[in-house]
Design an enzyme around this catalytic site. Sequence first.
Site, PDB file in Angstrom:
ATOM      1  N   ARG A   1       1.270  -9.963  -5.753  1.00 30.39           N
ATOM      2  CA  ARG A   1       0.462 -10.256  -4.573  1.00 30.39           C
ATOM      3  C   ARG A   1       0.464 -11.742  -4.312  1.00 30.39           C
ATOM      4  O   ARG A   1       0.440 -12.539  -5.237  1.00 30.39           O
ATOM      5  CB  ARG A   1      -1.002  -9.890  -4.834  1.00 30.39           C
ATOM      6  CG  ARG A   1      -1.366  -8.474  -4.705  1.00 30.39           C
ATOM      7  CD  ARG A   1      -2.862  -8.343  -4.998  1.00 30.39           C
ATOM      8  NE  ARG A   1      -3.631  -8.340  -3.767  1.00 30.39           N
ATOM      9  CZ  ARG A   1      -3.805  -7.261  -3.017  1.00 30.39           C
ATOM     10  NH1 ARG A   1      -3.255  -6.118  -3.363  1.00 30.39           N
ATOM     11  NH2 ARG A   1      -4.521  -7.325  -1.923  1.00 30.39           N
TER      12      ARG A   1
ATOM     13  N   LYS B   1      -9.231  -7.865   2.467  1.00 28.96           N
ATOM     14  CA  LYS B   1      -9.870  -7.425   3.712  1.00 28.96           C
ATOM     15  C   LYS B   1     -11.373  -7.297   3.549  1.00 28.96           C
ATOM     16  O   LYS B   1     -12.136  -7.623   4.442  1.00 28.96           O
ATOM     17  CB  LYS B   1      -9.285  -6.079   4.157  1.00 28.96           C
ATOM     18  CG  LYS B   1      -7.977  -6.207   4.909  1.00 28.96           C
ATOM     19  CD  LYS B   1      -7.468  -4.847   5.338  1.00 28.96           C
ATOM     20  CE  LYS B   1      -6.880  -4.084   4.192  1.00 28.96           C
ATOM     21  NZ  LYS B   1      -6.151  -2.880   4.558  1.00 28.96           N
TER      22      LYS B   1
ATOM     23  N   GLU C   1      -3.805   0.232   5.208  1.00 23.17           N
ATOM     24  CA  GLU C   1      -4.943   1.076   5.533  1.00 23.17           C
ATOM     25  C   GLU C   1      -5.646   0.441   6.733  1.00 23.17           C
ATOM     26  O   GLU C   1      -5.970  -0.751   6.696  1.00 23.17           O
ATOM     27  CB  GLU C   1      -5.907   1.151   4.337  1.00 23.17           C
ATOM     28  CG  GLU C   1      -7.086   2.042   4.683  1.00 23.17           C
ATOM     29  CD  GLU C   1      -8.082   2.200   3.541  1.00 23.17           C
ATOM     30  OE1 GLU C   1      -7.852   1.668   2.449  1.00 23.17           O
ATOM     31  OE2 GLU C   1      -9.099   2.860   3.787  1.00 23.17           O
TER      32      GLU C   1
HETATM   33  P1  ATP Z   1      -6.885  -5.601   0.749  1.00 22.24           P
HETATM   34  O1  ATP Z   1      -7.320  -5.745  -0.656  1.00 22.24           O
HETATM   35  O2  ATP Z   1      -6.894  -6.869   1.512  1.00 22.24           O
HETATM   36  O3  ATP Z   1      -7.575  -4.460   1.448  1.00 22.24           O
HETATM   37  P2  ATP Z   1      -4.750  -3.792   0.354  1.00 22.24           P
HETATM   38  O4  ATP Z   1      -3.593  -3.942  -0.549  1.00 22.24           O
HETATM   39  O5  ATP Z   1      -5.786  -2.793  -0.006  1.00 22.24           O
HETATM   40  O6  ATP Z   1      -5.339  -5.217   0.640  1.00 22.24           O
HETATM   41  P3  ATP Z   1      -3.411  -2.333   2.349  1.00 22.24           P
HETATM   42  O7  ATP Z   1      -3.804  -2.157   3.748  1.00 22.24           O
HETATM   43  O8  ATP Z   1      -3.435  -1.167   1.451  1.00 22.24           O
HETATM   44  O9  ATP Z   1      -4.316  -3.496   1.809  1.00 22.24           O
HETATM   45  O10 ATP Z   1      -2.007  -3.076   2.223  1.00 22.24           O
HETATM   46  C1  ATP Z   1      -0.834  -2.687   2.878  1.00 22.24           C
HETATM   47  C2  ATP Z   1       0.327  -3.316   2.167  1.00 22.24           C
HETATM   48  O11 ATP Z   1       0.194  -4.723   2.115  1.00 22.24           O
HETATM   49  C3  ATP Z   1       0.399  -2.818   0.747  1.00 22.24           C
HETATM   50  O12 ATP Z   1       1.716  -2.398   0.477  1.00 22.24           O
HETATM   51  C4  ATP Z   1       0.007  -4.000  -0.081  1.00 22.24           C
HETATM   52  O13 ATP Z   1       0.679  -3.996  -1.301  1.00 22.24           O
HETATM   53  C5  ATP Z   1       0.401  -5.185   0.802  1.00 22.24           C
HETATM   54  N1  ATP Z   1      -0.453  -6.327   0.513  1.00 22.24           N
HETATM   55  C6  ATP Z   1      -1.790  -6.406   0.677  1.00 22.24           C
HETATM   56  N2  ATP Z   1      -2.255  -7.583   0.244  1.00 22.24           N
HETATM   57  C7  ATP Z   1      -1.191  -8.283  -0.211  1.00 22.24           C
HETATM   58  C8  ATP Z   1      -1.018  -9.570  -0.808  1.00 22.24           C
HETATM   59  N3  ATP Z   1      -2.044 -10.382  -1.011  1.00 22.24           N
HETATM   60  N4  ATP Z   1       0.233  -9.952  -1.124  1.00 22.24           N
HETATM   61  C9  ATP Z   1       1.275  -9.145  -0.912  1.00 22.24           C
HETATM   62  N5  ATP Z   1       1.182  -7.921  -0.369  1.00 22.24           N
HETATM   63  C10 ATP Z   1      -0.029  -7.480  -0.026  1.00 22.24           C
HETATM   64 MG    MG Z   2      -7.910  -2.582   0.059  1.00 22.81          MG
HETATM   65 MG    MG Z   3      -4.668  -0.307  -0.115  1.00 19.44          MG
END
Ligand code: ATP
Ligand code: MG
Ligand code: MG
Length: 556
Positions: free
Chosen positions: A258, A268, A32
């Site tokens: 994760r 983020k 995102e």
């Molecule tokens: P955040 O909580 O930091 O916003 P998110 O998962 O909401 O992380 P996205 O932008 O939706 O962030 O993530 C894009 C991809 O990265 C998703 O497929 C997510 O599963 C993966 N991802 C995000 N954080 C991690 C992590 N700590 N370890 C492994 N994969 C991750």
């Molecule tokens: Mg998020």
């Molecule tokens: Mg997300």
Amino acid sequence: NAPVVSNFIRNIIDEDLASGKHSGIVTRFPPEPNGYLHIGHAKSICLNFGLADDYKGKCNLRMDDTNPEKESDEFVQSIKDSVEWLGFHWDGNVRFASDYFEQLYGYAVELIQNGKAFVCDLNAEEMRQYRGSLTEPGKNSPFRDRSVEENLDLFARMRAGEFPDGSKTLRLKIDMSSGNVNLRDPVIYRIRRAHHHRTGDAWCIYPMYDYTHCISDAIEGITHSLCTLEFEDHRPLYDWVLDNISIGCHPRQYEFSRLELLYALTSKRKLQALVNDGLVSGWDDPRMPTVEGMRRRGFSPAGIRLFAQRIGVSKGENIIDMSVLEGAVRETLENDSPRVMAVVKPLKVTLTNYDAAVTASRSAPFHPHHPEFGEREVPIAREIWIEQDDFAEVPPPKWQRLTAGGEVRLRYSYVIKCEEVVKDAAGNVVELKCSIDHDTLGKNPEGRKVKGVIHWVSAEHAIQAEVRWYERLFTEPRPDAVRGEDGEYVDFRQFLNGESLSTVTAYVEDAVLKAEPESRFQFERLGYFVTDRHDHQAGGKAVFNRTVGLKDSWSK
Ligand code: ATP
Ligand code: MG
Ligand code: MG
């Protein structure tokens, strides 16, 4: 290249290819654009793009942009830069979930027509009450039995902007008594008048993540949709949506754990808080675990890829110490970085018998094991700088560096002897007067052993550089998981390390004078350093960031 380590996802892919279920794979990385990517995303990038590379398949980069308030072009650009910098290539153009808004709308109409979605007037609070809990089934919405005609009419008018924000939603008609809360008539559209970074004001209704994600995967012909474990409970919904619309493709979702990196944050939202509060200089502050921060810190893409490979992919807990990341980075830097000498805590040394008999400079290799890096001249002069820490008036046992009356070798140069210690009025050592043994260039001194070798630079030739000396950002391994006496989480900002940045003026061999921004060096005996991506100027102001030390300073 390092050997490929298998994991459960590779096993699934191997089976799907062997059985003929798929003839090739298509993966995607779907961030995102509401922030900069961090080390957790790097894990997912290395997994998704890495699989596509290994299996000669494709990997899409898709912006999952369905929350307009938090998203921006700045974030889109930085995500693209980060993926490329890590060394990966997406298939075709960058995709955007927002490109599918019209199609998503069409499938929603289809669901309504088939009696599988309805417009609901419950507000957020009422909806919470109707949803039930983990132990209690939910209750049907009083609007669940609206006719198809009424639903079609209301949904069209939601799109047309006839209703205020939050006053209506479109919900799937699944099962309010399901043990899986995600299946209790989930909302798939909400009304929100927000300017979207790509579609502008064309829409005032936006689709929800769960609905958008599976359909976007299907539109793109994704074969293996890999996500983190918190989406395991959403998989039945992913499948339900695809099973109930007329789309010809049904990707399969697989979940992995994760990454959590100790002494860092992998969220983020929390990283954004550090930026907003001015606790770091920005998303790309070299102390940030963002891809841009790590880049500015001097971490190498190869080091981050090696790290991702080492931590593996599984469903087990993935809490990793910072030293594992630093170790992988250090390993890649060791053979890739030219070595020079720099003094960060300078102590002046005057070579009292410096004269015409002294060889003014010597050629030295940039890397002891890589002659292809070439050589440079290391000049000597009457005045040189050594490290304050390399002199001790009262040396501890087994001291091999300089002491009053003792000898030491200057790296690539002569053996010198400390003849006199000069102090200021307060008793601080401010200068050493040393003599050169002229008969020690490239050979051992007569009749005695000098074991210590120290780094140094010529005061006349060295350039001054700003060195930003970074330490870990937090004093707590899990800054966002500490609970206070009341049982509540303590604000992670309490655990910021006040000493995570110190700026010093260093003297560096002039061999680095022409270095472009983002040039990596080993400063002998000190660690790895990189010229700052933004503030360093080739031939002008020199600014180095400390990347990592030479040894693992984390485990004691
Ligand atoms: P955040 O909580 O930091 O916003 P998110 O998962 O909401 O992380 P996205 O932008 O939706 O962030 O993530 C894009 C991809 O990265 C998703 O497929 C997510 O599963 C993966 N991802 C995000 N954080 C991690 C992590 N700590 N370890 C492994 N994969 C991750
Ligand atoms: Mg998020
Ligand atoms: Mg997300």
